[in-house]
Design a protein around this motif. Structure first.
Motif, PDB file in Angstrom:
ATOM      1  N   HIS A 398     -38.234 -52.650-133.644  1.00 67.53           N
ATOM      2  CA  HIS A 398     -37.409 -53.150-132.551  1.00 67.53           C
ATOM      3  C   HIS A 398     -38.254 -53.830-131.455  1.00 67.53           C
ATOM      4  O   HIS A 398     -37.900 -54.895-130.948  1.00 67.53           O
ATOM      5  CB  HIS A 398     -36.609 -51.992-131.946  1.00 67.53           C
ATOM      6  CG  HIS A 398     -35.631 -52.442-130.897  1.00 67.53           C
ATOM      7  ND1 HIS A 398     -35.959 -52.588-129.553  1.00 67.53           N
ATOM      8  CD2 HIS A 398     -34.303 -52.794-130.984  1.00 67.53           C
ATOM      9  CE1 HIS A 398     -34.928 -53.014-128.877  1.00 67.53           C
ATOM     10  NE2 HIS A 398     -33.853 -53.125-129.733  1.00 67.53           N
ATOM     11  N   TYR A 399     -39.402 -53.226-131.104  1.00 73.83           N
ATOM     12  CA  TYR A 399     -40.202 -53.734-129.981  1.00 73.83           C
ATOM     13  C   TYR A 399     -41.454 -54.519-130.418  1.00 73.83           C
ATOM     14  O   TYR A 399     -42.082 -55.170-129.596  1.00 73.83           O
ATOM     15  CB  TYR A 399     -40.644 -52.580-129.075  1.00 73.83           C
ATOM     16  CG  TYR A 399     -39.477 -51.890-128.396  1.00 73.83           C
ATOM     17  CD1 TYR A 399     -38.871 -52.442-127.259  1.00 73.83           C
ATOM     18  CD2 TYR A 399     -38.983 -50.691-128.895  1.00 73.83           C
ATOM     19  CE1 TYR A 399     -37.800 -51.799-126.652  1.00 73.83           C
ATOM     20  CE2 TYR A 399     -37.916 -50.050-128.286  1.00 73.83           C
ATOM     21  CZ  TYR A 399     -37.334 -50.615-127.162  1.00 73.83           C
ATOM     22  OH  TYR A 399     -36.277 -49.983-126.558  1.00 73.83           O
ATOM     23  N   GLY A 400     -41.822 -54.385-131.666  1.00 75.89           N
ATOM     24  CA  GLY A 400     -43.017 -55.081-132.149  1.00 75.89           C
ATOM     25  C   GLY A 400     -44.251 -54.173-132.151  1.00 75.89           C
ATOM     26  O   GLY A 400     -44.291 -53.146-131.464  1.00 75.89           O
ATOM     27  N   HIS A 401     -45.203 -54.589-132.928  1.00 76.81           N
ATOM     28  CA  HIS A 401     -46.428 -53.765-133.059  1.00 76.81           C
ATOM     29  C   HIS A 401     -47.244 -53.662-131.782  1.00 76.81           C
ATOM     30  O   HIS A 401     -47.801 -52.587-131.493  1.00 76.81           O
ATOM     31  CB  HIS A 401     -47.299 -54.312-134.202  1.00 76.81           C
ATOM     32  CG  HIS A 401     -46.705 -54.059-135.556  1.00 76.81           C
ATOM     33  ND1 HIS A 401     -46.734 -52.811-136.165  1.00 76.81           N
ATOM     34  CD2 HIS A 401     -46.054 -54.882-136.415  1.00 76.81           C
ATOM     35  CE1 HIS A 401     -46.139 -52.881-137.342  1.00 76.81           C
ATOM     36  NE2 HIS A 401     -45.712 -54.144-137.531  1.00 76.81           N
ATOM     37  N   PRO A 402     -47.384 -54.708-130.954  1.00 78.44           N
ATOM     38  CA  PRO A 402     -48.109 -54.516-129.688  1.00 78.44           C
ATOM     39  C   PRO A 402     -47.479 -53.458-128.823  1.00 78.44           C
ATOM     40  O   PRO A 402     -48.183 -52.634-128.214  1.00 78.44           O
ATOM     41  CB  PRO A 402     -48.065 -55.896-129.039  1.00 78.44           C
ATOM     42  CG  PRO A 402     -47.941 -56.847-130.185  1.00 78.44           C
ATOM     43  CD  PRO A 402     -47.067 -56.143-131.179  1.00 78.44           C
ATOM     44  N   ALA A 403     -46.154 -53.454-128.751  1.00 82.06           N
ATOM     45  CA  ALA A 403     -45.468 -52.429-127.976  1.00 82.06           C
ATOM     46  C   ALA A 403     -45.667 -51.067-128.620  1.00 82.06           C
ATOM     47  O   ALA A 403     -45.809 -50.045-127.927  1.00 82.06           O
ATOM     48  CB  ALA A 403     -43.984 -52.758-127.848  1.00 82.06           C
ATOM     49  N   GLY A 404     -45.697 -51.039-129.978  1.00 83.34           N
ATOM     50  CA  GLY A 404     -45.949 -49.785-130.671  1.00 83.34           C
ATOM     51  C   GLY A 404     -47.326 -49.245-130.368  1.00 83.34           C
ATOM     52  O   GLY A 404     -47.493 -48.034-130.172  1.00 83.34           O
ATOM     53  N   ASP A 405     -48.341 -50.147-130.336  1.00 86.56           N
ATOM     54  CA  ASP A 405     -49.699 -49.693-129.985  1.00 86.56           C
ATOM     55  C   ASP A 405     -49.729 -49.145-128.577  1.00 86.56           C
ATOM     56  O   ASP A 405     -50.388 -48.122-128.305  1.00 86.56           O
ATOM     57  CB  ASP A 405     -50.694 -50.858-130.120  1.00 86.56           C
ATOM     58  CG  ASP A 405     -50.894 -51.281-131.566  1.00 86.56           C
ATOM     59  OD1 ASP A 405     -50.549 -50.491-132.471  1.00 86.56           O
ATOM     60  OD2 ASP A 405     -51.406 -52.408-131.798  1.00 86.56           O
ATOM     61  N   ALA A 406     -49.011 -49.798-127.653  1.00 88.39           N
ATOM     62  CA  ALA A 406     -48.963 -49.306-126.274  1.00 88.39           C
ATOM     63  C   ALA A 406     -48.281 -47.958-126.207  1.00 88.39           C
ATOM     64  O   ALA A 406     -48.697 -47.071-125.435  1.00 88.39           O
ATOM     65  CB  ALA A 406     -48.256 -50.320-125.391  1.00 88.39           C
ATOM     66  N   CYS A 407     -47.285 -47.768-127.031  1.00 86.96           N
ATOM     67  CA  CYS A 407     -46.591 -46.490-127.059  1.00 86.96           C
ATOM     68  C   CYS A 407     -47.516 -45.383-127.561  1.00 86.96           C
ATOM     69  O   CYS A 407     -47.561 -44.292-127.006  1.00 86.96           O
ATOM     70  CB  CYS A 407     -45.348 -46.597-127.943  1.00 86.96           C
ATOM     71  SG  CYS A 407     -44.407 -45.050-128.062  1.00 86.96           S
ATOM     72  N   ALA A 460     -41.408 -38.927-118.752  1.00 88.27           N
ATOM     73  CA  ALA A 460     -41.821 -40.308-118.519  1.00 88.27           C
ATOM     74  C   ALA A 460     -40.670 -41.270-118.764  1.00 88.27           C
ATOM     75  O   ALA A 460     -40.599 -42.358-118.165  1.00 88.27           O
ATOM     76  CB  ALA A 460     -43.004 -40.673-119.405  1.00 88.27           C
ATOM     77  N   GLY A 461     -39.718 -40.917-119.653  1.00 91.17           N
ATOM     78  CA  GLY A 461     -38.530 -41.724-119.875  1.00 91.17           C
ATOM     79  C   GLY A 461     -38.821 -43.096-120.451  1.00 91.17           C
ATOM     80  O   GLY A 461     -38.191 -44.076-120.050  1.00 91.17           O
ATOM     81  N   ARG A 462     -39.783 -43.180-121.336  1.00 89.77           N
ATOM     82  CA  ARG A 462     -40.146 -44.469-121.933  1.00 89.77           C
ATOM     83  C   ARG A 462     -39.016 -44.899-122.868  1.00 89.77           C
ATOM     84  O   ARG A 462     -38.610 -44.157-123.746  1.00 89.77           O
ATOM     85  CB  ARG A 462     -41.477 -44.344-122.687  1.00 89.77           C
ATOM     86  CG  ARG A 462     -42.105 -45.695-123.020  1.00 89.77           C
ATOM     87  CD  ARG A 462     -43.444 -45.460-123.718  1.00 89.77           C
ATOM     88  NE  ARG A 462     -44.154 -46.692-123.918  1.00 89.77           N
ATOM     89  CZ  ARG A 462     -45.024 -47.214-123.083  1.00 89.77           C
ATOM     90  NH1 ARG A 462     -45.284 -46.574-121.948  1.00 89.77           N
ATOM     91  NH2 ARG A 462     -45.645 -48.362-123.350  1.00 89.77           N
ATOM     92  N   GLU A 463     -38.507 -46.086-122.721  1.00 90.04           N
ATOM     93  CA  GLU A 463     -37.322 -46.582-123.456  1.00 90.04           C
ATOM     94  C   GLU A 463     -37.592 -46.635-124.962  1.00 90.04           C
ATOM     95  O   GLU A 463     -38.647 -47.067-125.423  1.00 90.04           O
ATOM     96  CB  GLU A 463     -36.950 -47.982-122.962  1.00 90.04           C
ATOM     97  CG  GLU A 463     -35.693 -48.545-123.638  1.00 90.04           C
ATOM     98  CD  GLU A 463     -35.376 -49.955-123.185  1.00 90.04           C
ATOM     99  OE1 GLU A 463     -34.484 -50.565-123.777  1.00 90.04           O
ATOM    100  OE2 GLU A 463     -36.063 -50.448-122.240  1.00 90.04           O
TER     101      GLU A 463
END
Length: 530
Positions: A398-407, A460-463
């Protein structure tokens, strides 16, 4: 750590090498200065020795020449004294032809004599030693005749060299006064010494090419000089430095002075005759005397210069090698520092996860075995928490791999801050799977740690739109045990994994223990509540 320990000795050597280089340079400098000083002293000593030998040689020659001249004149004077006594006792006319033959005999038996003559009170020739008849001369104008006419002493008088009127050769006159019985002047008895006699004797001495022998009267009239020059006979040397110095210093001495005749510098020794007013001087050329010394000085100096050049070359080579060694050691030190830095980076990369910054699977496995064995030895409890991000695949989609790495980085930061104790290990063991290894921790303590991490992530409530909860959550499986020697560390991991599976299967976003003592649903809820 070994590379770090190797740096210290290399650095400590610097403080020891620098003084050694300074000492070596100082030693080389002292050696070079010593060689130069020794060479200089050796050359100076050799020069002084050579000059001393030359002075001794000239002194010996001067003594021999003075004795020769003194004995020659003394012999002539003795003969002359006998003739004077006979003439004054019997008169010239009494002897007549007999005295003439007597004079001829004296001259023939005495190599140094050129002739003998008797002059009357007016300077006319009365008798002579010549065999052939000669014109009658008057010698009243001669210096020796005037001297005896004006002086009443009856001692021998050695006059200045003159050219003989009878033979036209240079002679040295030796004369005595003749007196009548009443003491009045009666004439002069004269004996003449051939100057060639001195010349022949002087030529027998080795004085080099530029040496000189001088025989002079005390008034400065030159009697004989070697090298012989006809035009110099009888000339005055009273103005020459040698004669002046002889006048000032006395009857015996030495000097290094030039002579006016050729301006060459010579080492002179001079001395007076014992009984007659003449002096002899022997001079050896300074250049000739020091010729061998100069040759030896040049040769020895050349060898010393060559030796100094070799020493300097070797010293420069040595210093260059030391400098190169220093540069190599500096490069080695830099390489070691770079190696240490690289090793640290490699160790960090080998032990830590590159994305989240916490420990990786390799370090986790190593620490798990080590802590399991220690717990087995000590009989202490060892707990393990396995965490998994809920619906992480959907998060990536849904958010992409860069967002996944940040997560994942966010999850790693929460786990790092929630591990409670420094001895606990937080590690990433899979894509979205994490683990917390808790030594000396029982099940309840492990649950507290896991629940704290879960709550910090929820808070933290991360979406996370693909998660039913709408935010990022994790599921945790917890297990703790006191290992025995017949157990394996895999058992702890398998039990925690079962607990994680249980947490996922029962709704996710929760902490589930896999404890036999809390096998029922109510007991697990009780544990979670506690």
């Amino acid at each position: 750590m070994k590379a770090e320990k190797q740096l210290s000795p290399v650095t400590e050597l610097d403080g020891k090498k620098r003084p050694l280089i300074a000492i070596a340079a100082s030693f080389l400098f002292v050696v070079c200065i010593s060689l130069v000083a020794v060479q200089g002293w050796s050359i100076y000593s050799a020069r002084e020795t050579q000059l001393a030998q030359s002075a001794a040689s000239t002194a010996n020659m001067a003594r021999a020449l003075a004795d020769h001249a003194d004995s020659t004149i003394e012999l002539v004077d003795t003969i002359l004294a006998g003739v004077v006594e006979s003439v004054e006792h019997d008169g010239i006319t009494h002897y007549g032809e007999r005295l003439h033959l007597h004079l001829i005999d004296h001259v023939s038996r005495t190599p140094s004599l050129q002739g003998m003559y008797i002059y009357d009170a007016k300077g006319n020739w009365a008798l002579h030693s010549l065999r052939d008849p000669v014109p009658v001369f008057n010698n009243a104008d001669r210096e020796y005749f005037i001297y005896h006419k004006t002086h009443k002493d009856k001692l021998a008088h050695v006059g200045a060299p003159v050219r003989s009127r009878s033979t036209d050769t240079w002679v040295l006159p030796v004369s005595r006064r003749l007196e009548n019985k009443d003491g009045s002047f009666a004439g002069v008895a004269l004996a003449t010494i051939q100057l060639s006699f001195f010349r022949t004797f002087y030529d027998s001495f080795d004085i080099g090419n530029y040496g000189t022998i001088t025989l002079s009267t005390d008034t400065g009239a030159l009697v004989m000089r070697r090298p012989f020059q006809q035009e110099q006979m009888g000339r005055s040397i009273a103005t020459e430095p040698l004669f002046k110095q002889w006048r000032e210093r006395g009857t015996l001495g030495s000097a290094a002075v030039p002579v006016d005749m050729d301006a060459a510098e010579r080492m002179y020794t001079y001395r007076n005759l014992r009984r007659y007013p003449l002096f002899v001087a022997v001079g050896l050329s300074t250049d000739e005397t020091l010729a061998n010394w100069w040759a030896n000085a040049y040769l020895s100096t050349a060898w010393v210069v060559i030796l100094l050049l070799i020493l300097c070359w070797m010293g420069l080579r040595l210093f260059r090698q030391v400098t190169l060694r220093d540069e190599l050691e500096e490069q080695l030190r830099n390489a070691q520092l770079a190696l240490v830095t690289k090793n640290r980076s490699l160790k960090l990369l080998a032990r830590n996860d590159g994305l989240t910054g916490i420990a990786n699977r390799r370090l986790f496995d190593a620490r798990l075995d080590a802590e399991f064995n220690r717990a087995t030895r000590d009989g202490t409890s060892l707990a393990l928490v396995l965490l998994d991000v809920d619906f992480f695949k959907k998060y990536n989609d849904h958010y992409g791999h860069p967002a996944g790495d940040a997560c994942l980085q966010f999850i790693g930061q929460c786990i790092r801050t929630g591990r409670r104790r420094a001895g606990n290990l937080a590690a990433r063991v899979g894509g979205e799977e994490f683990a917390i290894l808790l030594p000396n921790t029982d099940l309840y303590g492990a649950i507290v740690v896991a629940e704290a991490v879960r709550r910090s992530i929820v808070t933290a409530g991360r979406e996370h739109a693909a998660n039913p909860a709408g935010i990022v959550t994790i599921s945790c499986g917890v297990h703790a045990l006191v290992p025995s020697r017949d157990m394996d560390s895999k058992q702890l991991v398998e039990a925690a994994d079962k607990a994680l599976y249980l947490a996922k299967s029962t709704g996710r976003n929760r902490v589930c223990p896999d404890a036999p003592a809390a096998s029922s649903r109510r007991e697990r809820a009780s544990v979670l509540g506690d």
